[in-house]
Design a protein around this motif. Structure first.
Motif, PDB file in Angstrom:
ATOM      1  N   ASN A   1      41.658   0.088   0.862  1.00  0.00           N
ATOM      2  CA  ASN A   1      41.485   0.600  -0.492  1.00  0.00           C
ATOM      3  C   ASN A   1      40.708  -0.379  -1.355  1.00  0.00           C
ATOM      4  OD1 ASN A   1      42.726   2.991  -0.065  1.00  0.00           O
ATOM      5  ND2 ASN A   1      44.701   2.394  -0.919  1.00  0.00           N
ATOM      6  N   ARG A   2      41.008  -1.709  -1.196  1.00  0.00           N
ATOM      7  CA  ARG A   2      40.302  -2.702  -1.996  1.00  0.00           C
ATOM      8  C   ARG A   2      38.821  -2.701  -1.642  1.00  0.00           C
ATOM      9  NH1 ARG A   2      44.835  -6.027  -1.310  1.00  0.00           N
ATOM     10  NH2 ARG A   2      43.832  -7.193   0.360  1.00  0.00           N
ATOM     11  N   ALA A   3      38.520  -2.570  -0.350  1.00  0.00           N
ATOM     12  CA  ALA A   3      37.121  -2.556   0.067  1.00  0.00           C
ATOM     13  C   ALA A   3      36.396  -1.359  -0.521  1.00  0.00           C
ATOM     14  CB  ALA A   3      37.030  -2.533   1.589  1.00  0.00           C
ATOM     15  N   ARG A   4      37.074  -0.214  -0.529  1.00  0.00           N
ATOM     16  CA  ARG A   4      36.451   0.985  -1.094  1.00  0.00           C
ATOM     17  C   ARG A   4      36.165   0.808  -2.570  1.00  0.00           C
ATOM     18  NH1 ARG A   4      38.371   4.655  -4.053  1.00  0.00           N
ATOM     19  NH2 ARG A   4      40.545   4.099  -3.657  1.00  0.00           N
ATOM     20  N   ARG A   5      37.121   0.244  -3.312  1.00  0.00           N
ATOM     21  CA  ARG A   5      36.915   0.053  -4.741  1.00  0.00           C
ATOM     22  C   ARG A   5      35.795  -0.931  -5.010  1.00  0.00           C
ATOM     23  NH1 ARG A   5      42.418   0.059  -4.254  1.00  0.00           N
ATOM     24  NH2 ARG A   5      43.412   1.920  -5.056  1.00  0.00           N
ATOM     25  N   THR A   6      35.739  -1.998  -4.199  1.00  0.00           N
ATOM     26  CA  THR A   6      34.682  -2.981  -4.384  1.00  0.00           C
ATOM     27  C   THR A   6      33.321  -2.339  -4.194  1.00  0.00           C
ATOM     28  OG1 THR A   6      36.146  -4.725  -3.603  1.00  0.00           O
ATOM     29  CG2 THR A   6      33.777  -5.180  -3.562  1.00  0.00           C
ATOM     30  N   TRP A   7      33.215  -1.449  -3.191  1.00  0.00           N
ATOM     31  CA  TRP A   7      31.954  -0.761  -2.963  1.00  0.00           C
ATOM     32  C   TRP A   7      31.581   0.105  -4.148  1.00  0.00           C
ATOM     33  CZ3 TRP A   7      30.493   4.322  -2.818  1.00  0.00           C
ATOM     34  CH2 TRP A   7      29.207   4.561  -2.318  1.00  0.00           C
ATOM     35  N   VAL A   8      32.559   0.841  -4.672  1.00  0.00           N
ATOM     36  CA  VAL A   8      32.272   1.757  -5.772  1.00  0.00           C
ATOM     37  C   VAL A   8      31.778   1.005  -6.984  1.00  0.00           C
ATOM     38  CG1 VAL A   8      33.292   3.355  -7.406  1.00  0.00           C
ATOM     39  CG2 VAL A   8      33.859   3.538  -5.002  1.00  0.00           C
TER      40      VAL A   8
ATOM     41  N   ALA B   1      44.056  15.648  -0.212  1.00  0.00           N
ATOM     42  CA  ALA B   1      42.927  14.792  -0.561  1.00  0.00           C
ATOM     43  C   ALA B   1      41.964  14.622   0.600  1.00  0.00           C
ATOM     44  CB  ALA B   1      43.446  13.424  -1.016  1.00  0.00           C
ATOM     45  N   ALA B   2      42.497  14.450   1.808  1.00  0.00           N
ATOM     46  CA  ALA B   2      41.653  14.167   2.960  1.00  0.00           C
ATOM     47  C   ALA B   2      40.669  15.302   3.233  1.00  0.00           C
ATOM     48  CB  ALA B   2      42.511  13.906   4.193  1.00  0.00           C
ATOM     49  N   ALA B   3      41.085  16.538   2.980  1.00  0.00           N
ATOM     50  CA  ALA B   3      40.226  17.689   3.258  1.00  0.00           C
ATOM     51  C   ALA B   3      39.199  17.939   2.164  1.00  0.00           C
ATOM     52  CB  ALA B   3      41.072  18.944   3.452  1.00  0.00           C
TER      53      ALA B   3
ATOM     54  N   ALA C   1      37.002   9.806  -9.065  1.00  0.00           N
ATOM     55  CA  ALA C   1      37.578   8.456  -9.111  1.00  0.00           C
ATOM     56  C   ALA C   1      38.954   8.475  -9.758  1.00  0.00           C
ATOM     57  CB  ALA C   1      36.637   7.524  -9.871  1.00  0.00           C
ATOM     58  N   ASN C   2      39.117   9.218 -10.849  1.00  0.00           N
ATOM     59  CA  ASN C   2      40.428   9.308 -11.499  1.00  0.00           C
ATOM     60  C   ASN C   2      41.456   9.944 -10.576  1.00  0.00           C
ATOM     61  OD1 ASN C   2      39.401   8.141 -13.819  1.00  0.00           O
ATOM     62  ND2 ASN C   2      39.265  10.056 -14.968  1.00  0.00           N
ATOM     63  N   ALA C   3      41.042  10.995  -9.859  1.00  0.00           N
ATOM     64  CA  ALA C   3      41.968  11.654  -8.935  1.00  0.00           C
ATOM     65  C   ALA C   3      42.408  10.706  -7.830  1.00  0.00           C
ATOM     66  CB  ALA C   3      41.310  12.898  -8.335  1.00  0.00           C
ATOM     67  N   ARG C   4      41.515   9.801  -7.455  1.00  0.00           N
ATOM     68  CA  ARG C   4      41.852   8.801  -6.438  1.00  0.00           C
ATOM     69  C   ARG C   4      42.591   7.598  -7.027  1.00  0.00           C
ATOM     70  NH1 ARG C   4      36.061   8.996  -3.068  1.00  0.00           N
ATOM     71  NH2 ARG C   4      36.880  10.193  -1.296  1.00  0.00           N
TER      72      ARG C   4
ATOM     73  N   GLY D   1      40.875   8.687   0.318  1.00  0.00           N
ATOM     74  CA  GLY D   1      40.497   7.656  -0.648  1.00  0.00           C
ATOM     75  C   GLY D   1      41.437   7.517  -1.821  1.00  0.00           C
ATOM     76  N   VAL D   2      42.645   8.099  -1.744  1.00  0.00           N
ATOM     77  CA  VAL D   2      43.577   8.080  -2.875  1.00  0.00           C
ATOM     78  C   VAL D   2      44.495   6.861  -2.778  1.00  0.00           C
ATOM     79  CG1 VAL D   2      45.421   9.319  -4.069  1.00  0.00           C
ATOM     80  CG2 VAL D   2      43.521  10.585  -3.050  1.00  0.00           C
ATOM     81  N   ASP D   3      44.658   6.185  -3.883  1.00  0.00           N
ATOM     82  CA  ASP D   3      45.537   5.024  -3.969  1.00  0.00           C
ATOM     83  C   ASP D   3      46.952   5.491  -4.292  1.00  0.00           C
ATOM     84  OD1 ASP D   3      46.911   2.716  -4.579  1.00  0.00           O
ATOM     85  OD2 ASP D   3      45.748   2.230  -6.369  1.00  0.00           O
TER      86      ASP D   3
END
Length: 466
Positions: free
Chosen positions: A3-10, A101-103, A134-137, A332-334
């Motif tokens: 999750n941290r890696a995904r946020r860093t990318w965004v 979320a995954a679908a 992003a908010n939903a995640r 991608g949901v936290d």
């Protein structure tokens, strides 16, 4: 770590970086006019498109029709940036409403990025869609970045400011939320906007204002799904102030209005349990979980089973919670907040330590009142009561976004103070928890009453001012 890696990318990639797409998206030719205007969507798709554009909840069947119609449109006209943006926004809403979320969220991201690839400048619709995703995640930092970009692309869209309100609130940035709210209401002082404002009023402890805003929104709603959403939020407010009967009426009306309103179905379970109607409560939770299997619902149902002495049934729900957290992560949901809460209350020593680490990371990402409360409680469960009290007090500090009058927050603070031998404030906060909502948790309420009995009566010279 993922999750941290995904946020860093965004965040690190910025708005420009998101346009550098791989695979087939890079094969799109330069933008050119489409062959003609898009055909008018069917009635169901049109209703969903209107709702999505207005930033209000849409009915699940209408969303399915809209997704099918927009998917056909982009296959025929892959240069239609608006169609891609609408498709992405529809996937976000379908994922939010279904809990899958995954679908839905990866498809939403692909459609929205394609829209931005086709039209990189002034594409407020796609930027809003990215903010909503992003908010939903629960990646509220990215949500704030996208929402600000949307307001810069088109400052007249109130929906961009509504998304900015959500993102700032998720980060505990109450000043930012207030500024965005003021601008939103100037642009669109209509019931739908006031419903979004209700969440800010609630967070500031302004329950009456929040209830009034939701009443206006429900009265002014034009579609059943929208009205049901505002009724569900009104039910939440009623339950939080300890009025289980009023909450149940709101939740029941929401489900009658829109049978797919699963948050209201879970709310019925909460209210029915408070009223002692246990069998009905269990049934309501099961129905909600069958159609929208969110981790929070599994946690609530598991705790209800545990309060009834049904340990095996509770463990089944806790296993489902872990499964749903993994499923959410695939989209991608936290869900670290609900998982950390679960680990702190129901895990062994190793799990409690995991909760502390998880929630420290969450605090760094979004220093909000709800994260402060959860981290404080996890620290208490780990025996770190001095630090725990700092976070528990922060969660209730209006100067730092802690204006919400929460029975759970007061209970956690009171129990931490009791562990530290601070008997007078412990009494005050435990009593406050039960006064705010005597039904706030089937497991914690008996513990709060037991703790008060152990603390005994309040001595006059021990009273602590409010």
């Amino acid at each position: 770590m993922e999750n941290r890696a995904r946020r860093t990318w965004v965040l690190g990639g910025s708005l420009v970086g998101c346009l550098v797409l791989g695979g087939t998206l890079m094969l799109l030719p330069p933008e050119r006019p489409t062959s003609g205007p898009a055909p008018a969507p069917g009635p169901a798709a049109a209703q969903a498109m209107t709702a999505v554009a207005a930033g209000v909840p849409a009915a699940l069947p209408d969303l399915a029709a809209l997704i099918a119609e927009r998917a056909e449109r982009v296959r025929a006209e892959p240069r239609d940036a608006r169609a891609w943006a609408v498709l992405g926004a529809a996937y976000v809403e379908q994922g939010r409403r279904s809990g899958d979320a995954a679908a839905n969220y990866p498809k939403a991201a692909e459609a929205l990025r394609t829209s931005l690839k086709v039209r990189p400048r002034g594409n407020a619709e796609a930027l809003e869609g990215m903010a909503a995703l992003a908010n939903a995640r629960r990646d509220f930092r990215a949500g704030r970045t996208w929402a600000r970009a949307a307001t810069e692309a088109d400052g007249a869209r109130w929906t961009s400011y509504a998304l900015l309100v959500d993102a700032c609130s998720g980060l505990g940035d109450q000043q930012g939320a207030g500024r965005a709210l003021e601008r939103m209401l100037k642009l669109h002082p209509a019931p739908a906007a006031r419903a979004r404002a209700a969440a800010v009023y609630r967070d500031h402890g302004r329950r009456e204002d929040a209830a009034a805003a939701l009443a206006d929104a429900a009265a002014g709603a034009t579609e059943p799904a929208e009205r049901a959403a505002w009724l569900e939020r009104a039910g939440q407010l009623a339950f939080e102030r300890g009025d289980a009967e009023a909450a149940l009426r709101y939740f029941q009306e929401a489900v009658r209005t829109d049978p797919d309103q699963r948050a209201a179905q879970a709310g019925q379970g909460r209210a029915l349990a408070a009223l002692g109607r246990t069998s009905e409560a269990l049934s309501a939770y099961r129905i909600a979980l069958a159609k929208q299997p969110l981790p929070q619902y599994a946690l609530e149902l598991g705790e209800l089973y545990e309060s009834l002495g049904l340990g095996h049934a509770a463990r089944v729900q806790y296993d489902l919670l872990r499964e749903r957290v993994r499923g959410a992560a695939a989209g991608g949901v936290d869900e670290d907040l609900v998982l950390g809460r679960f680990e702190a209350d129901h895990g062994d020593e190793e799990a409690v330590e995991s909760a502390v680490r998880r929630l420290r990371d969450e605090w760094r990402r979004r220093p909000s009142a709800e994260v402060a409360d959860a981290l404080g409680w996890a620290l208490h469960r780990a025996g770190e009561d001095e630090e725990a009290l700092w976070f528990a007090a922060r969660a209730m500090d209006p100067e730092h976004g802690g204006g919400l009058r929460s029975a759970s927050y007061a209970y956690h603070r009171g129990m931490i103070e009791k562990a530290l031998g601070q008997d007078a404030p412990a009494r005050r906060h435990l009593r406050e928890a039960l006064r705010i909502n005597p039904y706030f948790s089937p497991l914690a309420v008996p513990l709060a009453r037991e703790a008060l009995e152990e603390l005994g009566e309040v001595a006059v010279d021990e009273e602590v001012p409010e």
